[in-house]
Enzyme design. Structure first.
Site, PDB file in Angstrom:
ATOM      1  N   LYS A 102       0.799  -1.236   0.000  1.00 13.70           N
ATOM      2  CA  LYS A 102       0.000   0.000   0.000  1.00 13.70           C
ATOM      3  C   LYS A 102       0.826   1.278   0.000  1.00 13.70           C
ATOM      4  O   LYS A 102       0.516   2.231  -0.711  1.00 13.70           O
ATOM      5  CB  LYS A 102      -0.947   0.004   1.193  1.00 13.70           C
ATOM      6  CG  LYS A 102      -1.985  -1.076   1.085  1.00 13.70           C
ATOM      7  CD  LYS A 102      -3.052  -0.899   2.111  1.00 13.70           C
ATOM      8  CE  LYS A 102      -4.351  -1.407   1.599  1.00 13.70           C
ATOM      9  NZ  LYS A 102      -5.157  -0.476   0.869  1.00 13.70           N
ATOM     10  N   LYS A 146      -5.008   3.534   8.729  1.00 14.05           N
ATOM     11  CA  LYS A 146      -5.086   2.308   7.923  1.00 14.05           C
ATOM     12  C   LYS A 146      -3.836   1.456   8.106  1.00 14.05           C
ATOM     13  O   LYS A 146      -2.737   1.991   8.286  1.00 14.05           O
ATOM     14  CB  LYS A 146      -5.236   2.673   6.429  1.00 14.05           C
ATOM     15  CG  LYS A 146      -6.525   3.440   6.147  1.00 14.05           C
ATOM     16  CD  LYS A 146      -6.517   4.113   4.794  1.00 14.05           C
ATOM     17  CE  LYS A 146      -6.780   3.155   3.660  1.00 14.05           C
ATOM     18  NZ  LYS A 146      -6.998   3.904   2.379  1.00 14.05           N
ATOM     19  N   GLY A 186     -10.556  -4.120   3.551  1.00 12.49           N
ATOM     20  CA  GLY A 186     -11.209  -3.117   4.387  1.00 12.49           C
ATOM     21  C   GLY A 186     -11.004  -3.311   5.886  1.00 12.49           C
ATOM     22  O   GLY A 186     -11.673  -2.671   6.685  1.00 12.49           O
ATOM     23  N   HIS A 202     -17.404  -3.181   1.839  1.00 12.81           N
ATOM     24  CA  HIS A 202     -16.320  -2.936   0.881  1.00 12.81           C
ATOM     25  C   HIS A 202     -16.326  -3.894  -0.308  1.00 12.81           C
ATOM     26  O   HIS A 202     -15.361  -3.959  -1.057  1.00 12.81           O
ATOM     27  CB  HIS A 202     -14.943  -2.951   1.566  1.00 12.81           C
ATOM     28  CG  HIS A 202     -14.840  -1.938   2.664  1.00 12.81           C
ATOM     29  ND1 HIS A 202     -15.012  -0.597   2.437  1.00 12.81           N
ATOM     30  CD2 HIS A 202     -14.599  -2.069   3.981  1.00 12.81           C
ATOM     31  CE1 HIS A 202     -14.885   0.053   3.576  1.00 12.81           C
ATOM     32  NE2 HIS A 202     -14.648  -0.808   4.540  1.00 12.81           N
ATOM     33  N   ASN A 218      -5.188  -2.241  -8.926  1.00 14.66           N
ATOM     34  CA  ASN A 218      -5.289  -3.695  -9.071  1.00 14.66           C
ATOM     35  C   ASN A 218      -4.620  -4.101 -10.377  1.00 14.66           C
ATOM     36  O   ASN A 218      -4.919  -3.539 -11.425  1.00 14.66           O
ATOM     37  CB  ASN A 218      -6.750  -4.135  -9.058  1.00 14.66           C
ATOM     38  CG  ASN A 218      -7.384  -3.879  -7.714  1.00 14.66           C
ATOM     39  OD1 ASN A 218      -6.770  -4.134  -6.669  1.00 14.66           O
ATOM     40  ND2 ASN A 218      -8.587  -3.356  -7.704  1.00 14.66           N
ATOM     41  N   ARG A 235      -4.751  -6.653 -12.392  1.00 12.07           N
ATOM     42  CA  ARG A 235      -5.426  -7.815 -12.990  1.00 12.07           C
ATOM     43  C   ARG A 235      -6.715  -7.367 -13.656  1.00 12.07           C
ATOM     44  O   ARG A 235      -7.085  -6.207 -13.585  1.00 12.07           O
ATOM     45  CB  ARG A 235      -5.770  -8.804 -11.870  1.00 12.07           C
ATOM     46  CG  ARG A 235      -6.624  -8.117 -10.801  1.00 12.07           C
ATOM     47  CD  ARG A 235      -7.228  -9.049  -9.808  1.00 12.07           C
ATOM     48  NE  ARG A 235      -7.662  -8.341  -8.621  1.00 12.07           N
ATOM     49  CZ  ARG A 235      -8.819  -7.696  -8.500  1.00 12.07           C
ATOM     50  NH1 ARG A 235      -9.670  -7.671  -9.503  1.00 12.07           N
ATOM     51  NH2 ARG A 235      -9.127  -7.075  -7.382  1.00 12.07           N
TER      52      ARG A 235
HETATM   53  P1  ADP Z   1      -8.423  -2.344   1.467  1.00 10.64           P
HETATM   54  O1  ADP Z   1      -7.199  -2.695   0.703  1.00 10.64           O
HETATM   55  O2  ADP Z   1      -8.422  -2.862   2.868  1.00 10.64           O
HETATM   56  O3  ADP Z   1      -9.685  -2.666   0.726  1.00 10.64           O
HETATM   57  P2  ADP Z   1      -8.580   0.465   0.677  1.00 10.64           P
HETATM   58  O4  ADP Z   1      -7.490   1.435   0.909  1.00 10.64           O
HETATM   59  O5  ADP Z   1      -8.802  -0.019  -0.712  1.00 10.64           O
HETATM   60  O6  ADP Z   1      -8.371  -0.768   1.679  1.00 10.64           O
HETATM   61  O7  ADP Z   1      -9.925   1.065   1.258  1.00 10.64           O
HETATM   62  C1  ADP Z   1     -11.100   0.297   1.359  1.00 10.64           C
HETATM   63  C2  ADP Z   1     -12.300   1.186   1.523  1.00 10.64           C
HETATM   64  O8  ADP Z   1     -12.193   1.962   2.739  1.00 10.64           O
HETATM   65  C3  ADP Z   1     -12.486   2.209   0.440  1.00 10.64           C
HETATM   66  O9  ADP Z   1     -13.165   1.679  -0.676  1.00 10.64           O
HETATM   67  C4  ADP Z   1     -13.305   3.268   1.160  1.00 10.64           C
HETATM   68  O10 ADP Z   1     -14.645   2.817   1.264  1.00 10.64           O
HETATM   69  C5  ADP Z   1     -12.714   3.257   2.546  1.00 10.64           C
HETATM   70  N1  ADP Z   1     -11.621   4.253   2.635  1.00 10.64           N
HETATM   71  C6  ADP Z   1     -10.295   4.019   2.465  1.00 10.64           C
HETATM   72  N2  ADP Z   1      -9.578   5.155   2.593  1.00 10.64           N
HETATM   73  C7  ADP Z   1     -10.468   6.145   2.848  1.00 10.64           C
HETATM   74  C8  ADP Z   1     -10.362   7.563   3.074  1.00 10.64           C
HETATM   75  N3  ADP Z   1      -9.180   8.192   3.067  1.00 10.64           N
HETATM   76  N4  ADP Z   1     -11.502   8.256   3.305  1.00 10.64           N
HETATM   77  C9  ADP Z   1     -12.711   7.636   3.320  1.00 10.64           C
HETATM   78  N5  ADP Z   1     -12.871   6.312   3.116  1.00 10.64           N
HETATM   79  C10 ADP Z   1     -11.784   5.570   2.887  1.00 10.64           C
END
Ligand code: ADP
Length: 450
Positions: A116, A158, A165, A235, A289, A291
């Site tokens: 990430k 995060k 998620g 998610h 992603n 893929r």
């Molecule tokens: P993962 O890899 O765990 O799926 P992501 O970074 O893709 O994590 O985030 C998953 C979801 O969490 C996003 O689709 C969104 O719904 C929420 N999210 C992530 N970052 C943010 C942010 N900065 N502000 C608001 N929602 C967020």
């Protein structure tokens, strides 16, 4: 071109890839677990190899067995579909070491985007807009407080090793921050064996908008427009559309050009999706992603380009069949993911499908590996099919979707079809007026009413 492609997946996506191979005159080999001996992709493939018992780790994730299946059958390339080994850099490297082509990007590109922090740094370097936040993991509480004050509350904590998620916590003030840090870090440690966390600005009501990109492996990058995947539950995407009801032509062209240039600079090869949160006219990168995505058919519907054909062409070194200026967007498309789950409780519903009847007519596509009499094994993802509807505009698309949902019959198990029948007549959905929290809120309200 390849002589023979091995498809290292199951279900609707195995069939999807198999269809593309047939259209390109390429022989197909599928691998399957003992639970999938009766699957449609096994029936339709030229050759099939049983690679193990039902659990994925012993079959669809078993790299050894899959490489052996390639060698036994003489397959010269592997298409990984989505999920399973599709974003496994080690798998891509091992295939390369065996002179078998992985239909996807290089192991190094998979590795960068799978991390990430590294992904976000790379995106930033390539000129892609990212969410304001810490540059990498936060070192301690004081560091976190400084960063949060700097970007402004609310913030989201995060896990650097996150996924699905999990391990995310929102802090609305400095008073919340310390506890959110500790909880997120503890959850991350338990879930991923790595308690490092980072901080981002929390966006309150964003949409999820993602760009379909392609690198030709020779320094060229193109984009195929966006998909709006804001309708999510836990998610997980539920309903996807192209184009996004929220973007206009200029915004599409602007973010598209940024993404296509980034892909070219990266020297990326094959299909990719750059995911953004979108709020108040701004895009914020969240991940890439490396893929094919479940929702790729909505892009195919509005561009008329078969993205799996393109993946195979690029992997074979033949480049893309289209240039950016050839890619045009026609009308509107919506995909509904049909899961073998109760439409209200989302409890999985494996079992035998006694009757399966799919809708037809102009603008309808059903991608599914199931059939009447098929027994859904309990071991895998509950996706049993995707309904993709295309119309000349969003209104026509919605009307067509409504009648297609009426025609769709799946007996013997529970499916999420009733949810889509409700959504298609909802005024917010009709207006395209929804963000990433809309569906959860709607489902909570429905649960209360029953
Ligand atoms: P993962 O890899 O765990 O799926 P992501 O970074 O893709 O994590 O985030 C998953 C979801 O969490 C996003 O689709 C969104 O719904 C929420 N999210 C992530 N970052 C943010 C942010 N900065 N502000 C608001 N929602 C967020």
């Amino acid at each position: 071109m390849f002589q023979k492609i091995l498809i290292a997946n199951r279900g609707e996506i195995a069939l999807r890839v198999l269809r593309a191979c047939k259209e390109l005159g390429i022989q197909t080999v599928v691998v399957h677990s003992t639970a999938d001996a009766d699957a449609m992709h096994v029936r339709l493939a030229d050759e099939s190899v049983c690679i193990g018992p039902p659990p994925s780790r012993d079959s669809y994730l078993n790299i050894h067995q899959i490489v052996a299946a390639c060698e036994i059958t003489g397959a010269d390339a592997v298409h990984p579909g989505y999920g399973f080994l599709s974003e496994n850099a080690k798998f891509a490297d091992i295939l390369a070491a065996h002179n078998i082509t992985f239909i996807g990007p290089s192991g190094d590109h998979i590795r960068i985007m799978g991390d990430k922090i590294e992904a976000k740094r790379t995106a930033k370097r390539l000129g892609i807009p990212v969410v304001p936040g810490s540059d990498g993991a936060v070192s301690d509480e004081a560091d976190a407080k400084r960063i949060a004050a700097d970007i402004g509350y609310p913030v989201i904590i995060k896990a650097t090793a996150g996924g699905g998620g999990r391990g995310m916590k929102v802090a609305r003030s400095e008073a919340d921050l310390v506890e959110a840090l500790q909880t997120a870090s503890k959850e991350a440690g338990a879930a991923f064996g790595n308690d490092a966390v980072y901080i981002e600005k929390y966006l309150e009501k964003p949409r999820h908008i993602e760009l379909q990109v392609f690198g030709d492996g020779a320094g060229r990058g193109v984009h195929f427009g966006e998909r709006d995947c804001s309708l999510q539950r836990r998610h997980q995407k539920v309903w996807e559309e192209a184009n996004s009801p929220a973007l206009n032509t200029e915004e599409r062209a602007r973010i598209g050009a940024i993404c296509a240039n980034a892909i070219a600079d990266l020297g990326y090869s094959g299909a990719g999706t750059i995911e953004f949160l979108y709020e108040n006219g701004e895009f914020y990168f969240i991940e890439m992603n490396t893929r094919l995505q479940v929702e790729h058919p909505v892009t195919e519907a509005i561009t008329g380009v078969d993205l799996v054909h393109e993946q195979i062409r690029v992997a074979a070194g033949n480049g893309l069949s289209v240039r950016q200026e050839d890619i045009r967007f026609h009308g509107h498309a919506i995909e509904c993911r049909i899961n073998a789950e109760d439409a209200r409780t989302f409890v999985p519903s494996p079992g035998t499908i006694t009757h399966f009847h799919t809708p037809g007519g102009l603008g309808i596509r059903v991608d599914s590996g199931v059939y009447s009499g098929y027994r859904i094994p309990p071991y895998y993802d509950s996706l049993i099919g995707k309904l993709i509807v295309h119309g000349r505009n969003r209104v026509e698309c919605m009307m067509r979707l409504r009648r297609a949902l009426d025609e769709f019959v799946v007996d013997g198990i529970n499916t999420t079809l009733p949810l889509f029948r409700d959504l298609v007549s909802n005024p917010d959905i009709a207006n395209g007026d929804y963000d990433i929290h809309w569906l959860e809120k709607y489902l909570a309200k429905e649960a209360e009413a029953h």
